[in-house]
Scaffold this motif. Sequence first.
Motif, PDB file in Angstrom:
ATOM      1  N   ARG A  65       6.755 -10.827 -15.008  1.00 28.25           N
ATOM      2  CA  ARG A  65       5.601 -11.345 -16.191  1.00 28.25           C
ATOM      3  C   ARG A  65       4.805 -12.616 -15.492  1.00 28.25           C
ATOM      4  O   ARG A  65       3.692 -12.796 -15.799  1.00 28.25           O
ATOM      5  CB  ARG A  65       6.272 -11.840 -17.377  1.00 28.25           C
ATOM      6  N   LEU A  66       5.639 -13.524 -14.871  1.00 27.76           N
ATOM      7  CA  LEU A  66       5.047 -14.679 -14.016  1.00 27.76           C
ATOM      8  C   LEU A  66       3.839 -14.261 -13.238  1.00 27.76           C
ATOM      9  O   LEU A  66       2.787 -14.883 -13.120  1.00 27.76           O
ATOM     10  CB  LEU A  66       6.348 -15.569 -13.438  1.00 27.76           C
ATOM     11  N   VAL A  67       4.288 -13.118 -12.135  1.00 26.45           N
ATOM     12  CA  VAL A  67       3.034 -13.026 -11.298  1.00 26.45           C
ATOM     13  C   VAL A  67       1.927 -12.326 -12.169  1.00 26.45           C
ATOM     14  O   VAL A  67       0.647 -12.623 -11.697  1.00 26.45           O
ATOM     15  CB  VAL A  67       3.801 -11.928 -10.349  1.00 26.45           C
ATOM     16  N   ARG A  68       2.235 -11.531 -13.236  1.00 27.33           N
ATOM     17  CA  ARG A  68       0.800 -10.974 -13.827  1.00 27.33           C
ATOM     18  C   ARG A  68       0.286 -12.252 -14.394  1.00 27.33           C
ATOM     19  O   ARG A  68      -1.055 -12.251 -14.591  1.00 27.33           O
ATOM     20  CB  ARG A  68       1.401  -9.991 -14.798  1.00 27.33           C
ATOM     21  N   PHE A  71      -2.077 -14.058 -12.083  1.00 29.04           N
ATOM     22  CA  PHE A  71      -3.125 -13.294 -11.102  1.00 29.04           C
ATOM     23  C   PHE A  71      -4.045 -12.523 -12.453  1.00 29.04           C
ATOM     24  O   PHE A  71      -5.076 -12.299 -11.932  1.00 29.04           O
ATOM     25  CB  PHE A  71      -2.644 -12.353 -10.545  1.00 29.04           C
ATOM     26  N   ASP A  72      -3.502 -11.885 -13.420  1.00 31.30           N
ATOM     27  CA  ASP A  72      -4.407 -11.148 -14.322  1.00 31.30           C
ATOM     28  C   ASP A  72      -5.467 -12.134 -15.198  1.00 31.30           C
ATOM     29  O   ASP A  72      -5.103 -13.068 -15.520  1.00 31.30           O
ATOM     30  CB  ASP A  72      -3.497 -10.555 -15.290  1.00 31.30           C
ATOM     31  N   PRO A  73      -6.612 -11.614 -15.324  1.00 26.15           N
ATOM     32  CA  PRO A  73      -7.687 -12.333 -16.110  1.00 26.15           C
ATOM     33  C   PRO A  73      -7.014 -12.707 -17.368  1.00 26.15           C
ATOM     34  O   PRO A  73      -7.573 -13.733 -18.043  1.00 26.15           O
ATOM     35  CB  PRO A  73      -8.716 -11.286 -16.047  1.00 26.15           C
ATOM     36  N   GLU A  74      -6.027 -11.930 -17.986  1.00 24.80           N
ATOM     37  CA  GLU A  74      -5.826 -12.114 -19.353  1.00 24.80           C
ATOM     38  C   GLU A  74      -4.975 -13.441 -19.249  1.00 24.80           C
ATOM     39  O   GLU A  74      -4.352 -13.884 -20.189  1.00 24.80           O
ATOM     40  CB  GLU A  74      -4.982 -10.952 -19.875  1.00 24.80           C
ATOM     41  N   GLY A  75      -4.119 -13.815 -18.224  1.00 24.65           N
ATOM     42  CA  GLY A  75      -3.611 -14.947 -18.038  1.00 24.65           C
ATOM     43  C   GLY A  75      -4.408 -16.196 -17.380  1.00 24.65           C
ATOM     44  O   GLY A  75      -5.340 -16.566 -18.012  1.00 24.65           O
TER      45      GLY A  75
END
Length: 363
Positions: A65-68, A71-75
């Motif tokens: 979850r930390l990696v997402r 890097f993810d636009p939602e994060g």
Amino acid sequence: MFAWLLGAALTLAPAIAPAPAPPPVPDPPAPPSAEEIFAIPAALRQALHEQVVADGGSDHQRLSRLVRFMFDPEGLGMRYQHDGNFTVAEAWQSRKGNCLSFTLMTIALARAAGLDAYGQEISRTLSWYSEGDTLYFSNHVNTGVQIHRQRYSVDVASDSVLTAEPPKQVDDERLLAIFHSNRAASLLTEGRLEEAATYMASALRADERYAAAWNNAGVLALREGRPDQAEQHFLKTLELDSSHDGAMMNLASLYAARGDRQREHEYRKRIERARQRNPFHYFMLALDDEKQGDYTAAAKRYRRAIGLYDGEHRFHYGLARAYLHLGDFRKAGDALRRAQSLASDGTSERYQAKLDRLRRKGL
């Protein structure tokens, strides 16, 4: 002389009011401390809790979850910027950072999420860039996370860093030294030598065994007109890292400027011997051969690079390209299959697509 003449004229004309003294120049701001560099702003900490920590689960799940989240636009939607040498707070505000900023942020957030995170350094990479009259050679850092007996790496540039070395775990002091040394190099390029010196001193206080900082300190001493001190800093670099390319190149140039041909040639020979053992040197020569259309020479140099280090998929892919241009499709296919076996998932899929096209052509 002009300043002395002006001062003399003023003392001979007491009837004229003296010019006001210039305002004092403020001292350069102090470099940020380790606590300031790793500090997590309250809003970022809240977002981390909501998107990474609150759902609980295993350490593996939190790491995913930390990696997402990063890097993810939602994060956070973090993006790479080669000169983005930022603190955690600065990286969060800009949503940008270089490999060091990504590492600092990942470590800080992972620790806040209850994970065992630390820095990792790769001191030999094929990575450099130039600005003005300064050539930068860069090492690479990423984050290691240990979960039970398993070790994982989180790397913003894993597909673009060429290296023959595995990452080495480093402590926070080394990361602090890299941060301050990088800032010093940027300030030096801007001509802000006093500020650069402040950051350089902080880098060496954080980790006096960080060879790159001593090399940068030598470049700063040269810019300040202190060649003898620069020489000592470059020699200290080689004492810590006997194969540091930058220090050898700087010493060769320094001795050439002095007219000391014997020592200049000594260091140029050391540089050449190091290059003969460096697979990335032959890789770069092969790329130049390709640009010139000399695919026979390119294939020879790709093979030399592979002979020195077989584990880099880009060497094999380059050899495949050269063989394709030479019309040797069987060898091209063999080289491409080897590249595929060494590459990460996304790159491996691209190599597979190229192999499929060769097969459809009956090659």
